[in-house]
Design a protein around this motif. Structure first.
Motif, short mmCIF file in Angstrom:
data_model
loop_
_atom_site.label_atom_id
_atom_site.label_comp_id
_atom_site.label_asym_id
_atom_site.label_seq_id
_atom_site.Cartn_x
_atom_site.Cartn_y
_atom_site.Cartn_z
N VAL A 162 -1.96 5.08 -3.16
CA VAL A 162 -0.94 4.11 -2.76
C VAL A 162 -0.32 4.55 -1.43
CG1 VAL A 162 1.29 3.08 -3.35
CG2 VAL A 162 -0.44 3.39 -5.12
N LEU A 163 -0.01 5.82 -1.34
CA LEU A 163 0.58 6.35 -0.11
C LEU A 163 -0.37 6.16 1.07
CD1 LEU A 163 2.97 7.75 1.21
CD2 LEU A 163 1.91 9.94 0.60
N ASN A 164 -1.63 6.45 0.87
CA ASN A 164 -2.62 6.27 1.94
C ASN A 164 -2.74 4.82 2.38
OD1 ASN A 164 -3.16 9.00 2.05
ND2 ASN A 164 -4.86 8.88 0.62
N LYS A 165 -2.66 3.91 1.42
CA LYS A 165 -2.72 2.49 1.74
C LYS A 165 -1.50 2.06 2.56
CE LYS A 165 -4.01 -1.73 -0.68
NZ LYS A 165 -4.24 -2.33 -1.98
N LEU A 166 -0.33 2.54 2.16
CA LEU A 166 0.89 2.22 2.90
C LEU A 166 0.86 2.83 4.30
CD1 LEU A 166 3.55 2.71 0.08
CD2 LEU A 166 2.86 0.54 1.12
N LYS A 167 0.37 4.05 4.39
CA LYS A 167 0.25 4.69 5.71
C LYS A 167 -0.71 3.92 6.60
CE LYS A 167 0.99 9.52 4.36
NZ LYS A 167 0.33 10.84 4.32
N ALA A 168 -1.83 3.51 6.04
CA ALA A 168 -2.82 2.77 6.83
C ALA A 168 -2.24 1.47 7.37
CB ALA A 168 -4.06 2.49 5.97
N GLU A 169 -1.40 0.84 6.58
CA GLU A 169 -0.82 -0.43 7.00
C GLU A 169 0.36 -0.26 7.96
OE1 GLU A 169 1.36 -4.34 5.08
OE2 GLU A 169 0.12 -3.10 3.79
N HIS A 170 1.23 0.71 7.69
CA HIS A 170 2.48 0.81 8.44
C HIS A 170 2.52 1.95 9.47
CE1 HIS A 170 4.38 -2.29 6.05
NE2 HIS A 170 3.94 -1.69 4.97
#
Length: 130
Positions: free
Chosen positions: A103-111
């Motif tokens: 989840v953290l990686n997904k959020l980092k990738a987006e933001h």
């Protein structure tokens, strides 16, 4: 009469100057009493918040507020956050690092795909105890 007009103009100018400008505004503290620990420990609630942020599910009022300010908060290192909000952000980040790295990686990738904000923010909030 002349003094009354002068006083009124000076008073009005003082009020306008003291009003928060867009850059000085803080995020609402309306939801600062939300129990972040209970959300993080409840898989169903946490999933609902994650789905809200990702635009895949319905949002509570708190979730909508979070979603609305998330990108700005990441980019300004939570400068507009209250101390309570900063503590909550640190708890969530730590939880995601330890238990939900996907989840953290997904959020980092987006933001924050280049990691520029994370590096600055980690340094800035390192002394907030949780």
């Amino acid at each position: 009469m002349k003094y009354a007009i002068t006083f009124a103009i000076v008073a009005l100018a003082t009020i306008v100057y003291a009003l928060p400008k867009p850059d000085d505004e803080k995020y609402t503290t309306k939801y600062d009493n939300v129990d972040v620990d209970s959300i993080l420990s409840n898989e169903r609630l946490l999933k609902n918040y994650i789905d809200c942020i990702e635009g895949k599910g319905k949002c509570t009022a708190e979730g909508e507020e979070l979603k609305q300010h998330m990108k700005d908060a990441i980019q300004n290192c939570c400068d507009k956050c209250s101390e309570k909000q900063k503590e909550g952000v640190k708890k969530v980040f730590k939880h995601f690092e330890e238990k939900k790295p996907e989840v953290l990686n997904k959020l980092k990738a987006e933001h924050d795909p280049n990691g520029e904000f994370e590096k600055v923010c980690r340094e800035k909030v390192k002394d907030i105890d949780i």
